[in-house]
Scaffold this motif. Structure first.
Motif, PDB file in Angstrom:
ATOM      1  N   ALA B  56      -8.508   3.077  11.961  1.00 42.22           N
ATOM      2  CA  ALA B  56      -7.533   2.678  12.972  1.00 42.22           C
ATOM      3  C   ALA B  56      -7.424   1.157  12.942  1.00 42.22           C
ATOM      4  O   ALA B  56      -8.308   0.464  12.429  1.00 42.22           O
ATOM      5  CB  ALA B  56      -7.985   3.139  14.340  1.00 42.22           C
ATOM      6  N   THR B  57      -6.321   0.695  13.502  1.00 40.27           N
ATOM      7  CA  THR B  57      -6.029  -0.744  13.419  1.00 40.27           C
ATOM      8  C   THR B  57      -7.176  -1.590  13.972  1.00 40.27           C
ATOM      9  O   THR B  57      -7.691  -1.337  15.060  1.00 40.27           O
ATOM     10  CB  THR B  57      -4.752  -1.050  14.209  1.00 40.27           C
ATOM     11  OG1 THR B  57      -3.738  -0.173  13.750  1.00 40.27           O
ATOM     12  CG2 THR B  57      -4.319  -2.485  14.004  1.00 40.27           C
ATOM     13  N   THR B  58      -7.579  -2.562  13.186  1.00 44.56           N
ATOM     14  CA  THR B  58      -8.614  -3.505  13.614  1.00 44.56           C
ATOM     15  C   THR B  58      -7.944  -4.750  14.179  1.00 44.56           C
ATOM     16  O   THR B  58      -7.149  -5.389  13.505  1.00 44.56           O
ATOM     17  CB  THR B  58      -9.463  -3.908  12.389  1.00 44.56           C
ATOM     18  OG1 THR B  58     -10.088  -2.741  11.885  1.00 44.56           O
ATOM     19  CG2 THR B  58     -10.521  -4.927  12.778  1.00 44.56           C
ATOM     20  N   PHE B  59      -8.258  -5.053  15.426  1.00 43.34           N
ATOM     21  CA  PHE B  59      -7.704  -6.269  16.039  1.00 43.34           C
ATOM     22  C   PHE B  59      -8.787  -7.340  16.087  1.00 43.34           C
ATOM     23  O   PHE B  59      -9.921  -7.052  16.469  1.00 43.34           O
ATOM     24  CB  PHE B  59      -7.221  -5.983  17.463  1.00 43.34           C
ATOM     25  CG  PHE B  59      -5.963  -5.167  17.498  1.00 43.34           C
ATOM     26  CD1 PHE B  59      -4.724  -5.774  17.487  1.00 43.34           C
ATOM     27  CD2 PHE B  59      -6.019  -3.778  17.530  1.00 43.34           C
ATOM     28  CE1 PHE B  59      -3.561  -5.015  17.512  1.00 43.34           C
ATOM     29  CE2 PHE B  59      -4.865  -3.018  17.557  1.00 43.34           C
ATOM     30  CZ  PHE B  59      -3.635  -3.640  17.547  1.00 43.34           C
ATOM     31  N   GLN B  60      -8.433  -8.535  15.690  1.00 43.57           N
ATOM     32  CA  GLN B  60      -9.374  -9.642  15.747  1.00 43.57           C
ATOM     33  C   GLN B  60      -8.815 -10.726  16.658  1.00 43.57           C
ATOM     34  O   GLN B  60      -7.599 -10.957  16.663  1.00 43.57           O
ATOM     35  CB  GLN B  60      -9.592 -10.224  14.350  1.00 43.57           C
ATOM     36  CG  GLN B  60     -10.129  -9.171  13.389  1.00 43.57           C
ATOM     37  CD  GLN B  60     -10.262  -9.687  11.969  1.00 43.57           C
ATOM     38  OE1 GLN B  60      -9.642 -10.666  11.601  1.00 43.57           O
ATOM     39  NE2 GLN B  60     -11.084  -9.026  11.190  1.00 43.57           N
TER      40      GLN B  60
END
Lengths: 316, 487
Positions: B56-60
């Motif tokens: 799933a999308t990794t947000f940083q």
């Protein structure tokens, strides 16, 4: 009840007085046109001249002057020479075709027959179609695999083994130099024919009826009337149609860009498309501008002719 | 599961989200809505099959405060449409999570150079510009992306050499673009036709191509399609052929070396190949024509990415079943020079006029961090320039051995596992510099091939003509200080 005449304040009176002066009002009315021409014609033209005399690129738009080096480099290039030749070829050949066909069409459309309005509408359609869409339509019609024109030729036994157009199943319209050039030429003709037809139709209807009646009474047949009456009287209007067609064809890059991208082997390259490929895709903006500047003398010539004709019309 | 890495400012991000009226999921910095979307996407991906083990999308958390800024992206319309659908949503979600207003404009890839040129001239426009061919000639108007490459390298490990060579100008010592991926350019061949010609696995050498292609043309009436036209695929095919025969346009020091016996041999070979196995259509092609020919079932062999095959899977499944892939052919110069361009090299550039360059850079970090999704949504068209971001792509038993998008047999794409070894940059063995860009833009290479194939010029004369056209281009860009060489 007493009426007091309204006396305008001195500034308004002065303004009105100023606007009554021809020397003020005239330039004022012309100002929008002048601004328009400077902004949308003069400035781009000046910029193009400046670019062509510099080493400007897409990435670095600083102007370092190099004199006429770009023109010399461009002129030495074989593709440029092809593009120059093709630009004249497509323009002149298409306008000869347009003039011939437009005369025929105008004559047909000036006579009465059933469905005339529908025919006029259909003939005008190519002119109303944006050229990019029209060119994409032709791209499909001339496709190397799916061309419907080839399909028709195959169905009537003109294409395929043992037929007049050769053994293969396709014509390869955009892949053979002569066919590709013919295709570009015909599309330009298809595109500018409606305008020329409408112009000539207007010219035909303007020929005085008494001249036609006199010719009929004298027993002049169709050809005699055409050669001695219609064509001479239509010459000025034919010149207008030709000049418009020349400008549209001479400056156009859309047909070539969409249909052949200048190929095969640059045999359909024209000045406008070559300027684009060099200047935009290649990033060499200076040489692109120099190539485009070769359009300028012809366009100036056409503009001068148009202005002369317009002046002659004013005085007659 | 949503994975979120934090490098700095967790509390700040948390606070920003609260201020924007969205409830953050504590410890992640993303809103519940985003989390639910991400979880939903993961569930959907899981339900659809193995794909690429897509996370799933990794947000940083951005390294700088970009909240309240804008990001306008101009890029090509991807050849695999699902990518664009995914990408637009991906950008939107990232914008929402970071308080950035986003816009994505897609245009036909052929129109991208003109759009970029217009924006540079206007001094305004988009913040991120993507093109699939290196345009080093636009470099001076772009920001140096060295810091982006360094940061991404720190996070994800080294960038592929081919990616660097497609985006780095050694003369100016700048990255004029950031390359995040590439599409391999394998051979596409019809197995049934080649089997009958005695080559069940397709041709492996240029000699086999000539022999088998000629046989198929004579006995089965099916041509092959290697373009010699004013379009990009023809440019790439001609360049690859030069390499295989030992020639090239420039050497590693950016000197023009096109006029060589090796190039002449390549041009002579192409003329023989045309005579034996092709029809004149190859002189009038546009970039889509070889795809169309393959999809129509009328080509025995083309050089292309897998996009034509993906289209055929939907439109002509019978043809698709028969399409197989091969690595670049070995020529007289041996295996080492059996190379291909990246069929597309995905270069993002940030123009100097961009109002929010930091925002653009942060987005690039985000894209690379989630590159498994990019590869997946492009149906394995996009290969990563930072291989660690899609770790299982080229592994044994990975998606190329077991295509999740319905290939029959499932290992049809297995030859792409070695793409990194045989894919190189525009202008190899030199860099992808502005001069090579203009040589491509002027179609000098395909025309060099075509003149001889059409019988208009001998191979030696045609190569001499190509050299004559190429030299002034190199001189021009050398005078601009954008390429080296000249000795």
């Amino acid at each position: 009840m007493s009426t007091i005449a309204a006396t305008p304040p001195p500034e308004t009176r002065e303004r009105r007085y100023l606007l009554d002066r021809e020397g003020v009002l005239g330039p004022l009315m012309l100002l929008p046109a002048v601004v328009y021409i400077i902004a949308l014609v003069g400035f781009p033209l000046g910029l193009a001249i400046a670019y062509s005399l510099s080493d400007v690129t897409i990435g670095d738009q600083g102007l370092d002057w190099v004199g006429f080096r770009n023109f010399v480099d461009v002129a030495k290039n074989g593709t440029f020479q092809k593009a120059l030749r093709n630009t004249f070829l497509f323009t002149l050949a298409s306008q000869v075709l347009v003039l011939t066909l437009a005369n025929i069409l105008a004559l047909v459309l000036s006579s009465d027959f059933k469905g005339k309005r529908l025919v006029r509408f259909l003939i005008l359609l190519p002119w109303t179609t944006p050229i990019a869409l029209g060119a994409i339509g032709w791209l499909w019609l001339l496709d190397s695999v799916y061309s419907p024109i080839d399909w028709v030729l195959r169905q009537v036994n003109l294409l395929g083994p043992g037929t007049i157009f050769g053994p293969r199943g396709n014509m390869y319209w955009t892949a053979k130099a002569d066919l590709a050039q013919l295709s570009v030429l015909l599309i330009h003709t298809w595109r500018t024919l409606p305008l020329a037809t409408v112009i000539l139709l207007a010219g035909l209807t303007a020929i005085p009826q008494d001249v036609k009646d006199a010719a009929n009474v004298d027993g002049a047949g169709f050809w005699r009337q055409l050669i001695y009456i219609r064509i001479p009287l239509l010459l000025p209007i034919m010149a207008v149609a030709t000049l418009f067609g020349m400008v549209f064809t001479f400056t156009d890059m859309t047909v070539v860009y969409v249909l052949t991208r200048g190929g095969p082997i640059d045999n359909t390259q024209v000045l406008a498309s070559w300027a684009y490929f060099k200047g935009i895709e290649g990033g060499n903006l200076a040489q692109g501008a120099a190539i485009a500047m070769f359009l300028f003398p012809v366009l100036v010539g056409v503009a001068v002719l148009m202005l002369r004709m317009a002046r002659r019309t004013e005085t007659t | 599961m949503v994975t979120t890495a934090y490098f700095a400012g967790e509390a700040d991000a948390q606070m920003e989200m609260e201020m924007r009226g969205r409830t953050p999921v504590w410890g992640t910095g993303i809103s519940r809505r985003t989390l639910l979307k991400g979880t939903g996407a993961a569930a959907l991906a899981a339900a659809m099959g193995p794909h690429l083990n897509v996370r799933a999308t990794t947000f940083q958390t951005p390294t700088v405060n970009i909240s309240g800024t804008e990001l306008k992206i101009l890029q090509w319309s991807h050849f695999v449409p699902t990518y664009d659908t995914w990408f637009d949503n991906f950008v939107k979600e990232w914008g929402a999570a970071n308080g950035v207003t986003t816009t994505v404009d897609h245009i036909n890839t052929a129109d991208v150079p003109a759009a970029i040129a217009a924006e540079i001239s206007a001094g305004q426009g988009h913040d991120l510009l993507e093109h699939i061919v290196p345009v080093a000639q636009y470099g001076p108007a772009m920001l140096d992306m060295t810091d982006v490459v360094q940061e991404v390298t720190n996070r994800h490990g080294p960038q592929l050499d081919l990616a660097k060579r497609n985006s780095f100008n050694p003369t100016t010592n700048t990255y004029y673009a950031f390359n995040h991926g590439y599409a391999p350019d394998p051979a596409n061949f019809r197995k049934s036709l080649w089997e009958q010609a005695g080559f069940p696995n397709g041709p492996a050498t240029f000699d086999e191509l000539l022999e088998g292609g000629g046989k198929i043309m004579n006995e089965q009436g099916v041509q092959m399609g290697i373009g010699m036209s004013n379009e990009v695929d023809s440019n790439m095919a001609a360049q690859a052929m030069l390499w295989a025969f030992g020639g090239s346009v420039q050497d590693e020091n950016e000197n023009v070396v096109i006029n060589s016996p090796e190039t002449i041999a390549a041009v002579e070979y192409m003329a023989r190949l045309f005579e034996a196995a092709m029809t004149p259509e190859v002189f009038g092609w546009n970039a889509a024509s070889n795809n169309q020919l393959m999809i129509a079932g009328q080509a025995s062999y083309i050089l292309n990415s897998i996009s034509a095959y993906r289209t055929a899977q939907g439109d002509q499944p019978d043809v698709a079943k028969d399409v197989f892939f091969g690595t670049p052919l070995v020529g007289p110069a041996g295996q080492e020079r059996a190379l291909a361009h990246g069929h597309a090299v995905f270069n993002y550039m940030i123009p100097k006029h961009s109002k929010f360059p930091d925002t653009a850079k942060e987005f690039l970090f985000h894209l690379v961090a989630n590159y498994d999704q990019a590869a997946d949504q492009s149906k394995l068209y996009n290969f990563p320039s930072f291989p660690s971001t899609v770790p299982n792509l080229t592994q044994e038993g990975g998606p190329l051995d077991n295509d999740p998008f319905g290939s029959e047999p499932a290992n049809k794409l297995a030859s792409l596992k070695t793409a990194e070894q045989w894919t190189t940059n525009l202008g190899w063995p030199g860099p992808a510099n502005p001069a090579i860009g203009e040589v491509f833009g002027s179609f000098i290479l395909p025309n060099m091939m075509a003149r001889t194939a059409r019988g208009e010029m001998s191979a030696a004369d045609s190569v001499a003509q190509a050299e004559k056209d190429t030299l002034p281009i190199f001189e021009k860009w050398r005078a601009e200080g954008l390429i080296g060489g000249g000795q």
